[in-house]
Design a protein around this motif. Structure first.
Motif, short mmCIF file in Angstrom:
data_model
loop_
_atom_site.label_atom_id
_atom_site.label_comp_id
_atom_site.label_asym_id
_atom_site.label_seq_id
_atom_site.Cartn_x
_atom_site.Cartn_y
_atom_site.Cartn_z
N MET A 1 19.47 -12.45 -3.44
CA MET A 1 18.04 -12.76 -3.29
C MET A 1 17.23 -11.79 -4.12
O MET A 1 17.59 -10.61 -4.25
N HIS A 3 13.53 -9.83 -5.47
CA HIS A 3 12.67 -8.86 -4.82
C HIS A 3 11.80 -9.56 -3.77
O HIS A 3 11.33 -10.68 -3.97
N ILE A 4 11.56 -8.89 -2.65
CA ILE A 4 10.78 -9.48 -1.55
C ILE A 4 9.54 -8.63 -1.24
O ILE A 4 9.06 -8.64 -0.11
N THR A 5 9.03 -7.92 -2.23
CA THR A 5 7.87 -7.05 -2.00
C THR A 5 6.65 -7.85 -1.59
O THR A 5 5.98 -7.54 -0.59
N ARG A 8 6.92 -9.74 1.82
CA ARG A 8 6.86 -8.78 2.92
C ARG A 8 5.42 -8.36 3.18
O ARG A 8 4.98 -8.26 4.33
N ASP A 156 14.30 -2.42 2.51
CA ASP A 156 13.34 -3.45 2.92
C ASP A 156 14.01 -4.80 3.11
O ASP A 156 13.65 -5.58 4.00
N GLY A 157 14.98 -5.13 2.26
CA GLY A 157 15.68 -6.40 2.40
C GLY A 157 16.43 -6.52 3.71
O GLY A 157 16.56 -7.61 4.27
N TRP A 161 15.22 -9.16 6.65
CA TRP A 161 16.20 -10.18 6.99
C TRP A 161 16.14 -10.54 8.47
O TRP A 161 16.42 -11.68 8.85
N SER A 276 9.85 -15.13 5.13
CA SER A 276 11.08 -14.39 4.88
C SER A 276 12.04 -15.16 3.98
O SER A 276 13.05 -14.59 3.53
N ASP A 279 10.65 -15.10 -2.27
CA ASP A 279 10.83 -13.90 -3.07
C ASP A 279 9.62 -13.74 -3.99
O ASP A 279 8.74 -14.61 -4.05
N GLU A 371 23.15 -7.94 2.72
CA GLU A 371 21.89 -7.22 2.54
C GLU A 371 22.09 -5.72 2.68
O GLU A 371 21.50 -4.92 1.93
N SER A 375 21.58 -3.06 -0.48
CA SER A 375 20.61 -1.98 -0.33
C SER A 375 21.28 -0.61 -0.45
O SER A 375 20.68 0.35 -0.95
#
Length: 743
Positions: A1, A3-5, A8, A156-157, A161, A276, A279, A371, A375
């Motif tokens: 997956m 980036h989820i900045t 989030r 963060d991931g 999650w 969630s 991305d 995840e 990370s």
């Protein structure tokens, strides 16, 4: 997956807004529900036995135990907690730095404190969902107030999650319980032919949805089963487009529910959890700032892309094929309809659950493990020993917290299948029992059975002063007046109206608070009257309380269009069913016996109102909002805060453009080839600043960024990339022209 900045940050902003809705909605109802003259006074729930304060917290975790130490009565303390929660959440909506782990911890503690004394009026699944999601926000949100930076963290991931796992549990359980309950309307695919008119507080659009043909209603039930049972497994797909497809299907379902029914902040909370699945790349696509890929695709990447397309096509085809087979979908061209019926049996579905529940747990284990490992590798790639050590420490703590939350969530998740629940390790069950009182994880299952199949039951209260002429007491939101259109109150939840809906499904003995409602109306208590009509002058007995009260049960249905296709004059039609509550008056022996039986008589005199600063301030705020409709108050606060956020976004977007324009004016002789050469060397960007990755820039200068605003985070980099790409393209064109001239 990827980036989820951005998802989030959007999730935290949405959660701050939902907390605002929840606190303000509850605040306006506290006097009538939990005040000293309310339906269920909260002071009865706190028995001060002289035990140490810590022991009282353990027995019932609520900050209201501290009210006497501050010179406050329980009613005033509840209002104060609501005001603090509303102020904190409003500040978090406006200020990105306050979308912090500590702030979300405070919001969670405040709502938990109110939940502990909320009794039947706060025992809804969305209150439990808000507490569980709010606790996840404590893990997801950054420690901006301590670290002074909102930069991207390697773990963060992992924490984000958990929101995806909660969304899976919520949707999958909601779909499964509809079939495990063996409700004939769900099995017969006819549930939606009753749902729109029998739900608690329908919207005006529900009337139009009720008029849709039966074949469409049955097909909608099939779609609901697919979205709630089959699609959630795509949440954990390694293929990005499958997750995005699942996201849009979930959003479609929630939007349709919002349009047809008033379910307060529940659907908004579900939509926040759906973030969630996104991305950064897809959020950029929404903003029209999708990154361009200048790299030429080689044969291997093209082959992989085509392989992914084939897998995605196979997955969606399998879902559609399963839907056709399981529900025997057949198109009738002559009637222009689609017939459907449930082919499988209850036993077959239970066998399906046994085969699926445990594998779904292992699917969650593998997804969470992935995840955690990714990370961990990001932590290992951090430059600098101290930064790497600090990142590894954070990763260890939050990975352990995520694993613990996932483990204890298995107990309520497996409630959908008995054998799977029984096979859990006993230690997991004991750990769940320890934290159960804090609502960290919960079981869900919405619309288990369809009520009102023979007509919507509705309780109508009538008052009289002579026992001859009776006047109906009309509520603001629930159906009553046949000519009044259905209300639109989202995201406010009128909790008395909701409980009136539940009371109509049984007898008054199953709803002890109803006796308290009759008692308070006979007394003419204004706080309770404002739960029925915020404008007291609309209450038929606002000048003098009624001498007698009674309640009858009716059956309600939506009206139908006339034969000529025109709309009817009334929204509802009804028939009388039976007496729900006998005629009572103050001093009536039946009423007194019911009050004593349910413990609704005043057991002790309330505390005398204090003239201290804090109680007087709380009472002043109450005087300012008294009489204002709750939906108007909520939407006014949210509209103002959202407008301020939008203005900040526009202002922040304007600054980079002005600086770029000023730079162009200062350096008019700089050519496109110079730009391209500068970009190729990587020495500086268009503004003359060092070109660094976004993550490192956020770590160094994160405190100056605007966390909640997507445009500010991306506009500088995107414009820089576009400028560099244009310069490179111009340079290539000039080279091609010169080459052709030489030839």
């Amino acid at each position: 997956m990827g980036h989820i900045t951005l998802p989030r940050r959007m999730f935290l902003w949405c959660m701050a807004s939902i907390y605002l809705f929840a606190f303000v909605s509850l605040y306006v109802q506290i006097p009538g529900l939990y005040g000293n003259d309310g339906l269920l006074p909260a002071r009865w729930q706190l028995r001060y036995s002289g035990k140490p304060l810590w022991e009282q917290f353990l027995s019932s975790p609520t900050l209201l135990w501290m009210a006497p130490r501050l010179g406050l009565d329980t009613h005033t303390a509840m209002e104060l907690l609501c005001l603090i929660g509303a102020a904190l959440s409003l500040a978090a909506v406006l200020v990105d730095a306050l979308r912090d782990s500590i702030v979300f911890l405070c919001l969670w503690v405040l709502y938990m404190s109110l939940y502990q004394v909320g009794q039947v009026f706060l025992y809804f699944q969305w209150d439990s969902l808000l507490l569980e999601t709010g606790f996840l926000c404590i893990l997801v949100a950054p420690l901006t107030l301590i670290r002074g930076s909102r930069g991207v963290r390697e773990h963060d991931g992992v924490t984000f999650w958990l929101a995806r796992w909660l969304l899976f549990r919520l949707m999958f359980a909601s779909g499964v319980v509809k079939l495990t309950s063996r409700c004939p309307t769900w099995w017969g695919l006819t549930a939606l032919t009753y749902h729109y008119e029998t739900q608690c507080i329908p919207t005006p659009l529900a009337w139009f949805a009720q008029q849709l043909p039966v074949w469409w209603q049955k097909l909608s039930v099939v779609g609901t089963f697919v979205i709630e049972i089959a699609v959630p497994f795509l949440f954990f797909s390694p293929l990005r487009r499958l997750r995005l497809g699942a996201f849009y299907l979930q959003v479609l379902l929630q939007v349709l529910i919002i349009l047809s029914g008033n379910y307060n902040f529940f659907n908004l909370l579900t939509l926040a959890l759906c973030l969630s699945l996104l991305d950064d790349q897809h959020v950029h696509f929404w903003l029209g700032k999708a990154q361009k890929n200048n790299n030429n695709n080689n044969n291997e990447s093209r082959l992989w892309s085509w392989l992914c397309y084939l897998v995605e096509l196979a997955v969606w085809s399998l879902i559609v094929f399963g839907m056709i087979v399981c529900f025997d979908l057949q198109v009738d061209v002559g009637k222009k309809s689609v017939s459907s019926r449930t082919v499988f049996t209850s036993h077959q579905f239970n066998q399906f659950l046994k085969r699926v529940t445990i594998p779904s747990i292992w699917m969650g284990v593998l997804s969470l493990t992935w995840e955690i490992i990714t990370s961990m590798f990001r932590c290992a790639c951090i430059q600098g020993f101290l930064r790497r050590f600090w990142g590894s420490m954070q990763w260890t703590i939050f990975a352990a917290a995520a694993a613990a939350m996932f483990t204890i969530s298995l107990v309520p998740f497996t409630y959908v299948e008995y054998d799977s629940n029984a096979s859990l390790w006993p230690g997991v069950r004991r750990a769940y029992e320890v934290v159960d009182r804090y609502q960290l994880v919960n079981s869900y299952g919405l619309f288990r059975r369809m009520t009102g199949v023979g007509g919507r039951p509705e309780v109508v209260i009538e008052g009289s002063n002579d026992r001859v002429t009776w006047t109906e007491i009309e509520f603001m939101y629930k159906p009553g007046n046949l000519s009044a259109p259905p209300a639109v109150v989202t995201p406010h939840q009128p909790r008395l109206d909701w409980q009136m809906w539940f009371a109509a499904l049984g007898s008054y003995t199953q709803a002890p608070w109803f006796t308290s409602l009759m008692y308070r109306l006979l007394q003419g208590k204004r706080d309770v009257i404002e739960l029925i009509q915020s404008d007291v002058t609309q209450y038929p007995f606002h000048q003098e309380p009624p001498t007698y009260l009674r309640a009858h049960r009716y059956k309600y249905w939506f009206t139908e269009p006339k034969a000529d296709g025109s709309y009817p004059e009334r929204w509802w039609r009804r028939v009388y069913v039976e007496e729900f509550y006998p005629t009572v008056q103050l001093g009536d022996s039946f009423l007194d016996s019911m009050l004593l039986q349910y413990g609704l008589k005043d057991k002790s005199a309330p505390r005398r109102l204090s003239n201290a600063t804090v109680p007087r301030a709380v009472r002043w705020v109450r005087s300012q909002v008294r009489g204002v409709p709750a939906p108007l108050l909520i939407w006014s606060l949210f509209a103002c805060s959202a407008s301020l956020c939008l203005l900040r976004v526009l202002q922040n977007n304007k600054k980079p453009r002005e600086s770029e324009k000023a730079l162009v004016e200062e350096k008019p002789t700089m050519t496109a080839s110079d730009h391209a050469k500068s970009a190729a060397d990587g020495s500086s960007d268009i503004t003359g600043q060092p070109d660094e990755p976004q993550e490192e820039e956020e770590e160094e200068e994160g405190s100056e960024d605007n966390e909640g605003q997507v445009e500010k985070d991306t506009v500088g980099d995107e414009e820089e990339e576009e400028e560099e790409e244009d310069a490179e393209e111009d340079e290539r064109e000039r080279d091609d022209d010169s080459l052709r001239k030489r030839k």
